[in-house]
Design an enzyme around this catalytic site. Sequence first.
Site, PDB file in Angstrom:
ATOM      1  N   PRO A  85      -7.372   5.522  35.734  1.00  0.00           N
ATOM      2  CA  PRO A  85      -6.193   6.472  35.613  1.00  0.00           C
ATOM      3  C   PRO A  85      -6.563   7.589  34.560  1.00  0.00           C
ATOM      4  O   PRO A  85      -6.609   7.288  33.420  1.00  0.00           O
ATOM      5  CB  PRO A  85      -5.061   5.701  35.493  1.00  0.00           C
ATOM      6  N   VAL A  87      -6.582  11.153  32.057  1.00  0.00           N
ATOM      7  CA  VAL A  87      -5.871  11.886  31.506  1.00  0.00           C
ATOM      8  C   VAL A  87      -6.978  12.686  30.797  1.00  0.00           C
ATOM      9  O   VAL A  87      -7.908  12.248  30.366  1.00  0.00           O
ATOM     10  CB  VAL A  87      -4.982  11.241  30.599  1.00  0.00           C
ATOM     11  N   ASP A 263      -9.355   7.024  29.850  1.00  0.00           N
ATOM     12  CA  ASP A 263      -8.692   5.934  30.784  1.00  0.00           C
ATOM     13  C   ASP A 263      -7.288   5.515  29.992  1.00  0.00           C
ATOM     14  O   ASP A 263      -7.189   5.199  29.116  1.00  0.00           O
ATOM     15  CB  ASP A 263      -9.499   4.793  30.737  1.00  0.00           C
ATOM     16  N   HIS A 264      -6.277   5.885  30.741  1.00  0.00           N
ATOM     17  CA  HIS A 264      -4.856   5.622  30.085  1.00  0.00           C
ATOM     18  C   HIS A 264      -4.545   4.305  30.237  1.00  0.00           C
ATOM     19  O   HIS A 264      -3.616   3.855  29.388  1.00  0.00           O
ATOM     20  CB  HIS A 264      -3.808   6.507  31.180  1.00  0.00           C
ATOM     21  N   ARG A 265      -5.245   3.423  30.734  1.00  0.00           N
ATOM     22  CA  ARG A 265      -4.939   1.885  30.539  1.00  0.00           C
ATOM     23  C   ARG A 265      -5.407   1.438  29.389  1.00  0.00           C
ATOM     24  O   ARG A 265      -4.807   0.405  28.726  1.00  0.00           O
ATOM     25  CB  ARG A 265      -5.826   1.188  31.720  1.00  0.00           C
TER      26      ARG A 265
END
Length: 296
Positions: A85, A87, A263-265
């Site tokens: 994901p 951002v 990576d938003h994780r």
Amino acid sequence: MARHQGPTRAKPLVRKLAKDLGVDLTAISGSGRSGDVTRDDVLAAANGLTAANPTPPTGGDDRVPVRGVQRAMAEAMVLSAFTAPHVTVWVEVDMSRTQDLVRRLREHPSYRDLRVTPFTIVSSALIASACQHPRINASWSEGADGPDVIVHRDIHLGMAADTPRGLLVPVVRGAGAMTLLELARAQQALIETARLGRSTPADLVGGTVTLTNIGVFGVDGGTPIINPGQSAILAMGRIVDKPWAVDGEVRVRPVMQLSLSFDHRVCDGAQGSRALTSVATFLADPAAALLLNQPA
């Protein structure tokens, strides 16, 4: 789309991709051997396309084969875009002092045979930021007991390079332990090798964070795609003269936009934003920052 009759054949990784993208495997007619549903079928379904029935080329169209490095890069970017994901955050920075430092380094005897550019200084800024904010120098890992975040101790800097073979990302290994002079030498050697088409597979793997310069193409910024296995990529735009507030007055300054995708994780918004702000602060006064960030 007609539903597939009988059990759906697909490899475990394809099933996971379908689950992540919310695609119903039973609604896909597989284009693989024995009717297997492939990763391309899943991605096509996710985009509302039919992989098995692409639009045929007409008499005036050109079919360009996608092979080798270009195919590998395309597959890597699709994998990253659909699994991490993304951002992206932006910031503008006054590059006056960075440009001054570049001019001074070019005149220094130690750098006489090197092509020092703002890319050199931005590289150092990104490395310093990765030391302060290690989540941009990390990887997401799926384990048997659940996912883990692997925070890398060493910084291996990937550098996106436009070459006759297409986009390559040679890697400066151990960049976090290098002086600016060592970094400049390593970057020049790797980029020259890549543009001559002599990069080895070992030159192109193992990066932990990446820098790309899209400003050389005359654009201000963008939303770069993270390289698979990494958690962040920084894009530097072109340097253009803009009005800038200095000590309560408006002056014309050379300004560059920085774009950080993460990576938003692995990184939350606060971590990614702080990392980008750290890069911008470094570039606002790089000579001072370099004195404070010398490797031990």
